[in-house]
Write an enzyme that holds these catalytic residues in place. Structure first.
Site, mmCIF file in Angstrom:
data_model
loop_
_atom_site.group_PDB
_atom_site.id
_atom_site.type_symbol
_atom_site.label_atom_id
_atom_site.label_comp_id
_atom_site.label_asym_id
_atom_site.label_seq_id
_atom_site.Cartn_x
_atom_site.Cartn_y
_atom_site.Cartn_z
ATOM 1 N N LYS A 182 -9.163 -25.680 16.241
ATOM 2 C CA LYS A 182 -10.215 -24.498 16.190
ATOM 3 C C LYS A 182 -10.764 -24.505 14.713
ATOM 4 C CE LYS A 182 -10.550 -20.408 14.930
ATOM 5 N NZ LYS A 182 -11.559 -20.616 13.972
ATOM 6 N N GLY A 215 -14.456 -18.359 16.578
ATOM 7 C CA GLY A 215 -13.992 -17.286 15.494
ATOM 8 C C GLY A 215 -12.709 -16.845 15.805
ATOM 9 N N GLY A 235 -5.719 -20.736 5.871
ATOM 10 C CA GLY A 235 -6.741 -19.751 5.666
ATOM 11 C C GLY A 235 -6.240 -18.630 4.812
ATOM 12 N N SER A 236 -6.820 -17.472 4.623
ATOM 13 C CA SER A 236 -6.331 -16.318 4.052
ATOM 14 C C SER A 236 -5.213 -15.572 4.442
ATOM 15 C CB SER A 236 -7.643 -15.208 4.333
ATOM 16 O OG SER A 236 -7.544 -14.603 5.605
ATOM 17 N N GLU A 257 -0.664 -21.726 5.658
ATOM 18 C CA GLU A 257 -0.926 -22.118 4.167
ATOM 19 C C GLU A 257 -1.975 -21.201 3.867
ATOM 20 O OE1 GLU A 257 0.947 -24.468 3.022
ATOM 21 O OE2 GLU A 257 1.908 -24.934 4.990
ATOM 22 N N LEU A 258 -1.618 -20.536 3.099
ATOM 23 C CA LEU A 258 -2.652 -19.324 2.662
ATOM 24 C C LEU A 258 -3.210 -19.316 1.205
ATOM 25 C CD1 LEU A 258 -0.400 -16.823 4.480
ATOM 26 C CD2 LEU A 258 -2.281 -18.313 5.429
ATOM 27 N N GLY A 259 -3.659 -18.346 0.604
ATOM 28 C CA GLY A 259 -4.581 -18.115 -0.598
ATOM 29 C C GLY A 259 -3.695 -18.245 -1.810
ATOM 30 N N CYS A 291 -7.974 -22.872 -2.482
ATOM 31 C CA CYS A 291 -6.955 -22.089 -2.415
ATOM 32 C C CYS A 291 -6.359 -22.037 -3.849
ATOM 33 C CB CYS A 291 -5.756 -22.393 -1.336
ATOM 34 S SG CYS A 291 -5.645 -24.147 -1.228
ATOM 35 N N GLU A 385 -7.465 -12.855 -5.442
ATOM 36 C CA GLU A 385 -7.972 -14.205 -5.380
ATOM 37 C C GLU A 385 -9.685 -14.127 -5.075
ATOM 38 O OE1 GLU A 385 -7.852 -16.368 -1.276
ATOM 39 O OE2 GLU A 385 -7.368 -18.040 -2.350
ATOM 40 N N PHE A 387 -12.068 -16.627 -5.005
ATOM 41 C CA PHE A 387 -12.887 -17.575 -4.187
ATOM 42 C C PHE A 387 -14.477 -17.714 -4.867
ATOM 43 C CE2 PHE A 387 -12.115 -20.030 -0.198
ATOM 44 C CZ PHE A 387 -10.952 -20.411 -0.705
HETATM 45 P P1 NAD Z 1 -10.004 -16.853 7.018
HETATM 46 O O1 NAD Z 1 -8.580 -16.397 7.205
HETATM 47 O O2 NAD Z 1 -11.012 -15.524 7.305
HETATM 48 O O3 NAD Z 1 -10.486 -17.921 8.071
HETATM 49 C C1 NAD Z 1 -9.495 -19.350 8.216
HETATM 50 C C2 NAD Z 1 -9.626 -19.607 9.508
HETATM 51 O O4 NAD Z 1 -8.751 -18.636 10.314
HETATM 52 C C3 NAD Z 1 -10.946 -19.781 10.318
HETATM 53 O O5 NAD Z 1 -11.031 -20.783 11.345
HETATM 54 C C4 NAD Z 1 -11.095 -18.367 10.888
HETATM 55 O O6 NAD Z 1 -12.233 -18.474 11.913
HETATM 56 C C5 NAD Z 1 -9.825 -18.174 11.485
HETATM 57 N N1 NAD Z 1 -9.194 -16.923 11.583
HETATM 58 C C6 NAD Z 1 -9.603 -15.719 11.146
HETATM 59 N N2 NAD Z 1 -9.108 -14.574 11.532
HETATM 60 C C7 NAD Z 1 -8.261 -15.091 12.682
HETATM 61 C C8 NAD Z 1 -7.462 -14.575 13.459
HETATM 62 N N3 NAD Z 1 -7.200 -13.074 13.506
HETATM 63 N N4 NAD Z 1 -6.820 -15.208 14.346
HETATM 64 C C9 NAD Z 1 -6.834 -16.612 14.278
HETATM 65 N N5 NAD Z 1 -7.723 -17.091 13.540
HETATM 66 C C10 NAD Z 1 -8.362 -16.346 12.627
HETATM 67 O O7 NAD Z 1 -10.113 -17.688 5.727
HETATM 68 P P2 NAD Z 1 -11.604 -17.918 4.821
HETATM 69 O O8 NAD Z 1 -11.655 -16.735 4.037
HETATM 70 O O9 NAD Z 1 -12.285 -18.464 5.673
HETATM 71 O O10 NAD Z 1 -10.774 -19.157 4.201
HETATM 72 C C11 NAD Z 1 -10.639 -19.107 2.686
HETATM 73 C C12 NAD Z 1 -9.220 -18.576 2.558
HETATM 74 O O11 NAD Z 1 -8.262 -19.489 2.928
HETATM 75 C C13 NAD Z 1 -8.915 -18.241 0.928
HETATM 76 O O12 NAD Z 1 -7.861 -17.409 1.198
HETATM 77 C C14 NAD Z 1 -7.814 -19.794 0.742
HETATM 78 O O13 NAD Z 1 -7.286 -19.582 -0.495
HETATM 79 C C15 NAD Z 1 -7.467 -19.846 1.984
HETATM 80 N N6 NAD Z 1 -6.932 -21.578 1.954
HETATM 81 C C16 NAD Z 1 -5.526 -22.029 1.965
HETATM 82 C C17 NAD Z 1 -5.414 -23.254 1.732
HETATM 83 C C18 NAD Z 1 -3.774 -23.759 1.613
HETATM 84 O O14 NAD Z 1 -3.745 -25.083 1.683
HETATM 85 N N7 NAD Z 1 -3.050 -22.973 1.157
HETATM 86 C C19 NAD Z 1 -6.444 -24.150 1.670
HETATM 87 C C20 NAD Z 1 -7.746 -23.563 1.742
HETATM 88 C C21 NAD Z 1 -7.896 -22.305 1.776
#
Ligand code: NAD
Length: 490
Positions: A182, A215, A235-236, A257-259, A291, A385, A387
Site C-alpha cells: 500500500k 490511505g 513512515g512517521s 522504520e520511523l522518523g 528520515c 523532526e 521534515f
Molecule cells: P505517515 O506515517 O503519515 O505515512 C506513511 C505511510 O503510512 C503512508 O502510506 C500512509 O498512508 C500510511 N499510514 C498512515 N497512517 C496509518 C495507519 N494508521 N495505519 C496504517 N497505515 C497508515 O508518514 P509521512 O508523514 O507521510 O512520512 C514521513 C515520515 O516517514 C517521517 O517521519 C519520516 O522520518 C518517516 N520515514 C522513515 C524512514 C525510515 O526508513 N526510517 C524513511 C522515510 C520516511
C-alpha cells in the site's frame, strides 16, 4: 514535456486502476495524483479501501505457496529482470518521481539506481543457504531452516517512494513471500505503479504482488487482515505506533522504520568548508523530507562562526523551484499542511530566541533553505523532526556536551561526526544511541547492503537491508527426522 508520451509506464494500462496481478478497478474508486510544484493533475489511479485490501490479501495468500516452491534461481532471475527494466527505463521513470514527489532530477536518479541495487541485492537472497543442521538429541536428525512468513504487507511513505517501497517488496519476494503493498496515496505511481510494471514485465506470476494505493484506512485493514503474516512499515512515529498496535493485537510480526532527529556533530578540528557542505547536503536534500535528514547541526563553539558563515552562504544561493526546470536544488514541499508545520517550528524557534540567518518564509509550496542558529532544548526546532529544509545550529563547548545534546532526542536513527582525528570522532560516535553512525560524513546515507533502522522512537529494533533481510522476512522452522516412528510409554 508531456509525461504521457512515454511508453514503458503506459498510463493507458493502469489509469483509474490498481494492480491485483492484473490492472483492475477498485471498490473505493479513484484518486487524482497531483504535481506538488504546480497542482497539475498527473494521473488518476485506483484507490484501495478495506474491501480491496481484503481481496488483495486473499489472492496473495492463494498464490504464495507455488512461488515459495519455485527454485530460488528462478525467483532471482525474475528479480534481476525487474532491476534491468528499472534501469533501462530509468530516464522515463525518473520523470514521474520528479513530478509526483517534487524531487530534483539528481534525487530521482538516486531512487532509480538504489531501487535497482535493492532488487539485485534481494535476488542474491533467493539462492542463499537457508538452514543449518543442529546437534542431535537422540537418534533423529535435526535441522532448522528459514521459511517465508506467507503474505507480507508493505506500507510506505511519500518522500522516497520508490526505494522505500521496493526495499521491502523485493526482499520479501526473494525469500518466497507474496506481497500486498500500500503506497502513500500522494505518490502511488513512483511508490506503486512503477514497481508493478517492472515486475509485471519481468514475468512475476500473477497474484504474488498486489499493489493497492490507499490511505490510513487501507493501511489499518492490511494490519488486521488474517491473510497477512507480517507488516513492513516505513513512515512517521505516530503512524508506526498505530500500525504496531493493530499488528500486535492481531499477533503479526511488524517491522517499523520511523522518523529521526539526526545529529551531525562537527568537532573543532573539522575543515569548515567541508563541514558546511556536509551540513547543507544533510539538511536540505529533498527539502529536508528525509528520515535521515540532518536535524541538528552541532558545532564546536571554536569553529561555529566559520562553519555557520559558509552554511548560510550556501543556503542563500540554493535555487528553489519546480524541479522540471532542472534549475532547482530544492523542489516543493509535499503538502500545504507540511509547509504550515515547518513554518510553525521556525516561528517557535525565533520566538524563543533562535536567530534566523537565512530563509524562513515560504512562497506557496516552496520553502527556501533556512538556517537557524542558537537552537536550544525546549524549542520545537531542537526536539521535533521538521521534515523541511531547516538547518538547526546548536553550539557546544566539549565533546561530552555534544554527545549529551545528541542523545537527548527520543529518536535514534542516524548520526554523523566530522573531525580530522578519526580516533576522536569514533570515540564520540560510539557514545551515540543510533541505528547508523557515519564517521566523517553527514547523516543521509542508505543502500542495499547495510542493515537500516533506528532505536527509540525511530523504530522497534528491526532493520531492513543487507544481512537483516533474511532475519526479517523469514522465520525458523525446526525439522526433526527419525528413520521410523517408534512407540512411546503410552
Ligand atoms: P505517515 O506515517 O503519515 O505515512 C506513511 C505511510 O503510512 C503512508 O502510506 C500512509 O498512508 C500510511 N499510514 C498512515 N497512517 C496509518 C495507519 N494508521 N495505519 C496504517 N497505515 C497508515 O508518514 P509521512 O508523514 O507521510 O512520512 C514521513 C515520515 O516517514 C517521517 O517521519 C519520516 O522520518 C518517516 N520515514 C522513515 C524512514 C525510515 O526508513 N526510517 C524513511 C522515510 C520516511
Amino acid at each position: 514535456m508531456n509525461i504521457r508520451t512515454h511508453t514503458f509506464i503506459d498510463a493507458g494500462r493502469w489509469t483509474g486502476r490498481a494492480f491485483f496481478g492484473s490492472w483492475e478497478q477498485t471498490e473505493a474508486g479513484t484518486i487524482n495524483v497531483t504535481d506538488p510544484a504546480n497542482g497539475t493533475v498527473l494521473a488518476s489511479v485506483g484507490l484501495g479501501g478495506p474491501g480491496d485490501i481484503a481481496r488483495a490479501a486473499a489472492e496473495a495468500r492463494a498464490a504464495q505457496k507455488a512461488w515459495a516452491k519455485m527454485l530460488g534461481a528462478e525467483r532471482a532471475r525474475i528479480l534481476n529482470k525487474a532491476a534491468d527494466l528499472l534501469e533501462a527505463n530509468g530516464t522515463e521513470l525518473a520523470q514521474w518521481i520528479m513530478k509526483e514527489s517534487g524531487s530534483i532530477h539528481q534525487k530521482a536518479m538516486i531512487e532509480i539506481e538504489h531501487g535497482a541495487l535493492f532488487i539485485r541485492h534481494a535476488a542474491t537472497l533467493a539462492t542463499a543457504p537457508s538452514g543449518m543442521f543442529l546437534p542431535g538429541m537422540d537418534d533423529r536428525e535435526n535441522y532448522a531452516r528459514r521459511v517465508p512468513h506467507g503474505v507480507v504487507g508493505v506500507i510506505s511513505p511519500f518522500n522516497f517512494p520508490l526505494v522505500l517501497s521496493v526495499r521491502s517488496i523485493a526482499a520479501a519476494l526473494a525469500v518466497g513471500n507474496a506481497v500486498v503493498h500500500k503506497p502513500d496515496p500522494r505518490t502511488p505511481i513512483s511508490g506503486g505503479i512503477i514497481i508493478a510494471r517492472i515486475f509485471e514485465e519481468a514475468g512475476l506470476p500473477a497474484g504474488i504482488l498486489q499493489i493497492v494505493p490507499g490511505g490510513a484506512d487501507a493501511g489499518e485493514a492490511l494490519c488486521s487482515d488474517p491473510n497477512v503474516a507480517m507488516i513492513s512499515f516505513t513512515g512517521s512515529a505516530r503512524g508506526g505506533a498505530k500500525v504496531g498496535e493493530i499488528a500486535g493485537r492481531n499477533l503479526k510480526r511488524v517491522q517499523l522504520e520511523l522518523g529521526g532527529k539526526n545529529a551531525l556533530i562537527i568537532l573543532e578540528d573539522a575543515d569548515p568548508d567541508v563541514a558546511a557542505s556536509n551540513a547543507a547536503w544533510g539538511a536540505f536534500l529533498h527539502q529536508g523530507q528525509i528520515c535521515m535528514a540532518t536535524g541538528l547541526v552541532l558545532i564546536d563553539a571554536k569553529i561555529e562562526q566559520a562553519v555557520t558563515d559558509r552554511l548560510v552562504a550556501k543556503a542563500a544561493h540554493l535555487p528553489v523551484g519546480d524541479p522540471s526546470s532542472y534549475q532547482a536544488a530544492l523542489g516543493p514541499i509535499i503538502s500545504d499542511a507540511q509547509v504550515t508545520a515547518i513554518q510553525a517550528i521556525v516561528d517557535d524557534a525565533v520566538a524563543k530566541g533562535a536567530r534566523l540567518l537565512t530563509g524562513g518564509r515560504s512562497e506557496g509550496r516552496f520553502y527556501p533553505a533556512t538556517v537557524l542558529s542558537g537552537v536550544k532544548p525546549g524549542m520545537l526546532a531542537f526536539e521535533e523532526e521538521i521534515f523541511g529544509p531547516v538547518a538547526c545550529i546548536v553550539s557546544f563547548r566539549s565533546d561530552e556536551e555534544a554527545i549529551a545534546l545528541a542523545n537527548r532526542s527520543d529518536y535514534g536513527l542516524a548520526a554523523g561526526v566530522i573531525s580530522a582525528d578519526i580516533g576522536r570522532a569514533m570515540a564520540v560516535g560510539q557514545e551515540l544511541e543510533v541505528g547508523q553512525l557515519h564517521i566523517n560524513d553527514q547523516t543521509v546515507n542508505g543502500g542495499p547492503y547495510a542493515p537500516f533502522g533506528g532505536r527509540g522512537k525511530s523504530g522497534n529494533g528491526t532493520r531492513v537491508g543487507g544481512p537483516a533481510d533474511i532475519e526479517e522476512f523469514t522465520q525458523w522452522q525446526w525439522v526433526s527426522v527419525k528413520n521410523a516412528a517408534t512407540p512411546y510409554p503410552f
